[in-house]
Design a protein around this motif. Structure first.
Motif, PDB file in Angstrom:
ATOM      1  N   UNK A  54      26.284  42.601  33.276  1.00  0.00           N
ATOM      2  CA  UNK A  54      27.640  42.878  32.809  1.00  0.00           C
ATOM      3  C   UNK A  54      28.577  43.328  33.920  1.00  0.00           C
ATOM      4  N   UNK A  56      28.159  42.663  37.378  1.00  0.00           N
ATOM      5  CA  UNK A  56      27.588  42.124  38.618  1.00  0.00           C
ATOM      6  C   UNK A  56      28.581  42.053  39.765  1.00  0.00           C
ATOM      7  N   UNK A  58      30.492  44.373  40.788  1.00  0.00           N
ATOM      8  CA  UNK A  58      30.732  45.626  41.483  1.00  0.00           C
ATOM      9  C   UNK A  58      29.440  46.378  41.763  1.00  0.00           C
ATOM     10  N   UNK A 150      33.575  56.042  38.026  1.00  0.00           N
ATOM     11  CA  UNK A 150      34.468  55.256  38.874  1.00  0.00           C
ATOM     12  C   UNK A 150      35.891  55.782  38.849  1.00  0.00           C
TER      13      UNK A 150
ATOM     14  N   UNK B  64      33.585  39.298  19.637  1.00  0.00           N
ATOM     15  CA  UNK B  64      32.493  38.872  20.493  1.00  0.00           C
ATOM     16  C   UNK B  64      31.294  38.399  19.681  1.00  0.00           C
ATOM     17  N   UNK B  66      27.306  37.046  20.213  1.00  0.00           N
ATOM     18  CA  UNK B  66      26.217  36.916  21.187  1.00  0.00           C
ATOM     19  C   UNK B  66      25.280  35.810  20.764  1.00  0.00           C
ATOM     20  N   UNK B  81      20.681  35.743  27.449  1.00  0.00           N
ATOM     21  CA  UNK B  81      21.750  36.080  26.521  1.00  0.00           C
ATOM     22  C   UNK B  81      23.111  35.631  27.056  1.00  0.00           C
ATOM     23  N   UNK B  82      23.923  35.130  26.155  1.00  0.00           N
ATOM     24  CA  UNK B  82      25.300  34.780  26.511  1.00  0.00           C
ATOM     25  C   UNK B  82      26.200  35.388  25.448  1.00  0.00           C
ATOM     26  N   UNK B  83      27.467  35.519  25.765  1.00  0.00           N
ATOM     27  CA  UNK B  83      28.401  35.893  24.707  1.00  0.00           C
ATOM     28  C   UNK B  83      29.675  35.098  24.851  1.00  0.00           C
ATOM     29  N   UNK B 103      36.545  36.546  38.861  1.00  0.00           N
ATOM     30  CA  UNK B 103      36.599  37.174  40.179  1.00  0.00           C
ATOM     31  C   UNK B 103      35.199  37.239  40.781  1.00  0.00           C
ATOM     32  N   UNK B 104      34.352  38.150  40.260  1.00  0.00           N
ATOM     33  CA  UNK B 104      32.997  38.243  40.803  1.00  0.00           C
ATOM     34  C   UNK B 104      31.930  38.229  39.714  1.00  0.00           C
ATOM     35  N   UNK B 105      32.309  37.852  38.517  1.00  0.00           N
ATOM     36  CA  UNK B 105      31.290  37.610  37.492  1.00  0.00           C
ATOM     37  C   UNK B 105      30.916  38.761  36.589  1.00  0.00           C
ATOM     38  N   UNK B 106      31.746  39.792  36.495  1.00  0.00           N
ATOM     39  CA  UNK B 106      31.456  40.858  35.531  1.00  0.00           C
ATOM     40  C   UNK B 106      31.761  40.356  34.117  1.00  0.00           C
ATOM     41  N   UNK B 107      31.470  41.199  33.126  1.00  0.00           N
ATOM     42  CA  UNK B 107      31.744  40.815  31.753  1.00  0.00           C
ATOM     43  C   UNK B 107      33.028  41.489  31.295  1.00  0.00           C
ATOM     44  N   UNK B 123      36.187  45.738  33.726  1.00  0.00           N
ATOM     45  CA  UNK B 123      36.071  47.124  34.176  1.00  0.00           C
ATOM     46  C   UNK B 123      35.772  47.265  35.666  1.00  0.00           C
ATOM     47  N   UNK B 124      35.319  46.207  36.308  1.00  0.00           N
ATOM     48  CA  UNK B 124      34.887  46.337  37.705  1.00  0.00           C
ATOM     49  C   UNK B 124      36.062  46.541  38.650  1.00  0.00           C
ATOM     50  N   UNK B 125      37.000  45.602  38.627  1.00  0.00           N
ATOM     51  CA  UNK B 125      38.129  45.726  39.552  1.00  0.00           C
ATOM     52  C   UNK B 125      39.458  45.598  38.820  1.00  0.00           C
ATOM     53  N   UNK B 126      39.423  45.933  37.541  1.00  0.00           N
ATOM     54  CA  UNK B 126      40.636  45.995  36.727  1.00  0.00           C
ATOM     55  C   UNK B 126      41.373  44.658  36.672  1.00  0.00           C
ATOM     56  N   UNK B 140      42.891  41.004  40.474  1.00  0.00           N
ATOM     57  CA  UNK B 140      42.003  40.221  41.345  1.00  0.00           C
ATOM     58  C   UNK B 140      41.669  38.775  40.916  1.00  0.00           C
TER      59      UNK B 140
END
Lengths: 151, 168
Positions: A54, A56, A58, A150, B64, B66, B81-83, B103-107, B123-126, B140
């Protein structure tokens, strides 16, 4: 990111964005507690893997920090602190740990407040869908923990 | 006995041997043919459509769902698993978006950022995306969210591969 050649390549390109390391702490023992330890380790790996899926972009999921339960705690803490400072030097801003071993939580160390403890559950005789639910539940707890750290 | 249906011993043996021989030949040839054509007959891994949801559960608000797909990684086959974020747009068309941030593959999650409601939020890089999956400039991600190929059969929604917008 996982510890695979493809992910490491991407990490080297996007270093600025990947600032969080996650290390599973996996206890090993060969005596009576072996089954419990193995089952706990299995659960930890599943939760860590799902979290990596979920987040990945970061989070870098490292190979587990494995140790025998009979090893001295003090030297373990030292070794883990070394791992942590090495990662920090390499540009990681956050280093988190996930484990099923309660003993890590007991001691007030630099480690304990960045530690996520998963409960001990007998996964092997559990219904598939319930197991999935449980992993999902733990993962979202861990995810919220990450997000709160974070911001 | 009438002459019409008289079968000689020679004819009888001929018929029987041809019949049995035919079966035997077919028995050996069929597997060979199957081997020869097998790669064509086999579905490409990952392209099968998977039943994900009942169409009646789909609203105008992204929800969502799944599901699991079979993936093959070298010799290791597993279910992954996919969603999907699924909703109906104003025209009543079903939109199934992949939650994987470009961007980098977060969910990504729907409507979790309080400052920017009704957007997909990573949530990773907003990173942010509008409801139809378009990336918000200045965040991003550089591309819109992928869309799943879908079909509706017997009131069920089936999803296939996620493809970049414009291809699906």
């Amino acid at each position: 990111m996982k510890w695979t050649a493809a992910d490491v390549e991407l990490y080297q390109k996007e270093k600025d964005y990947i600032d969080t390391a996650l290390i599973p702490l996996i206890p090993i023992t060969m005596d009576d507690g072996a089954k419990t330890a193995a089952s706990g380790g299995e659960f930890v790996q599943l939760v860590a893997g799902e979290l990596e899926r979920q987040l990945k972009g970061r989070v870098f999921l490292f190979p587990p920090f494995s140790y025998f339960l009979s090893e001295s705690r003090q030297s373990l803490v030292e070794r883990l602190t070394d791992w942590t400072s090495l990662l920090m030097e390499q540009g990681m801003k956050y280093v988190f740990y996930v484990t099923c071993d309660r003993e890590w939580k007991g001691k007030e160390t630099a480690i304990s407040d960045r530690l996520w403890l998963v409960p001990a559950v007998p996964l092997e005789n559990m219904d598939e869908s319930y197991k999935y639910e449980l992993i999902r539940d733990q993962t979202s707890g861990l995810l919220r923990f990450f997000i709160s750290q974070w911001s | 006995m009438s002459d019409k249906h008289r079968v000689t011993r020679r004819q009888f043996l001929n018929y029987t041997l041809t019949g049995v021989g035919g079966f035997m030949a077919a028995g050996t040839l069929m597997p060979m043919l199957r081997f020869a054509f097998d790669p064509i007959l086999k579905d490409e891994a990952g392209t099968e459509m998977v039943a994900v949801a009942d169409v009646k559960d789909i609203t105008t608000e992204p929800k969502r769902f799944d599901f699991k797909v079979k993936v093959k990684d070298a010799w290791y086959e597993s279910e992954e698993p996919r969603s999907a974020w699924v909703y109906k747009n104003e025209k009543g068309e079903i939109i199934a978006l992949s939650p994987i941030c470009k961007h980098l593959g977060c969910t990504v999650d729907w409507n979790t950022d309080k400052e920017h409601p009704n957007q997909f939020f990573c949530p990773c890089h907003y990173g942010r995306y509008t409801k139809d999956g378009t990336n918000v400039p200045g965040t991003p991600p550089q591309a819109p969210l992928d869309r799943y190929e879908y079909k509706v059969k017997d009131g069920k929604l089936y999803l296939g591969k996620a493809k970049p917008r414009g291809e699906a």
